[in-house]
Design a protein around this motif. Sequence first.
Motif: not given
Length: 501
Positions: A232, A257, A260, A264
């Motif tokens: 990503l 992060e 992400k 995910r």
Amino acid sequence: MHMGISGSSTTTTNFLGAMCGFALLGAFLSDSYITGSKTIVFFGPLLFLGYALLALQAHLPSLLPPRCYPGEPGLISCKQEVHGWRAGILYISLYTIAFGEGCIRSCMPSVGADQFDSNDPSEARQQSSFFNWFTVCLSVGSFVGLILIVWLESSKGWDVGFGVSALLTLLGLLVAAAGLPFYRNRVPQGSALTRVLQVLVVAFKNRRLELPENMEEAREHINRADSKTNSLKCLDKACINTGKDGAWSICSVAKVEETKIVLRMLPIFVSSMVGYVSSPLLVTFTVQQGGTTNTRLGRIHVSPAMLFIIPTIFQMLMLVAYDRFLVPLLRRRTGYVAGITHLQRVGVGFLAMVVAPVIAAVVESKRRASSHRISLFWLAPQFFLLGVADTTSFVGLLEFFNSEAPLGMKSIGVALFWCQVGLASWLGTLLVQLVNRATRHDGIGWLEGASLNSSRLDLFYWVVAVVSLLGFLNYLYWARRYRYRHNPRMTIAVEPVEDSS
């Protein structure tokens, strides 16, 4: 309350949906502003209050709809369901329970998992066992409820059953409150949802900018092994320094992060929801099948209402055997803390859900063709596979959403799990309606007969098997592509540093 089948089903579905929504609310408050243990203590009394209101309504005739006399002319018909202020009391009670239950469900597993230090190898193994024993406790509670509460409501009255439920809830809350001084609590770090939204907004505003080859000037240094991922990459543009300050103009690597990780997990959430559709359908219809079989086991007569106990017993026994015997064996062979990865465990459960409706269809065909009532033992393979599914997929998903969620979103991760289970039930209801509409001839669909003998449950089971197989294959696709935040073979899990800005 004189509700018909449609009204009762709608009320139950709305109740479950509200519980999922309140679970997200409780998780948001827990992760953002107050700790999980305080969320349980603050909102748990609503659960007691809801059961107490139901007990009061069931006890006082003035709070109930008029008694009905079916088939007697000149008297009140049972078609006159509860309405007006009496219905208001009923719905206030139900949604008060949904509020309290939702908050407890979202926080209890994450609070329990927080009591174990994932950086300690010994406690990391204990944390994995916690989810197994947490599910065992849920099964024990269901077992006691199906025996004690059902018996009380059938023999002593609904008011007594709801009253005992309220007292047991109060007892559990007092026990939970007694441990407040001893709990390990994660410090709330502000609204996690706001942080995710900030990353998405800033990345969108910077979508036309090029990522510099050296991002060190656009981000802060984080001394963590897993702080930066290569997936990503479009979200990394949220770290670009455009000369403007503020949380809605530039984001830290920690925020990116964290976002992400959430994104995910979404494919696993959706694919698991589809894969889980068959579970509530199998439980419901297998119990209905059991009511048409010979339920006498020797000298013991098993009433249809007690058939839910059978998969619960299977689940309790298999969870204990899995945790005590199978996990240590697998751990020595694979090196995984939990024996196998979370998603592998979930996949075993979804595979069982593919096989279960196939066996159920064969058994139902035999039942329809038999001239006498078949034994309840013919349903044992279905009940066994349901127990396997709960032992693997239920616990695996619960542990996955808790362990893979960012540090500041643990309760939200658990709430997503409960939402996934609730949405799977809704999809199951939708599947029943679609099948009935597609197979309706002379006004009657496969599942609209007056009894199972006049319905085609066997054919519907084949439809469920196909849906389960498609859901299983879809889940495998996303599970194979998923990358864990840390090596699951490692006994020391690394948590990302959270940004408090």
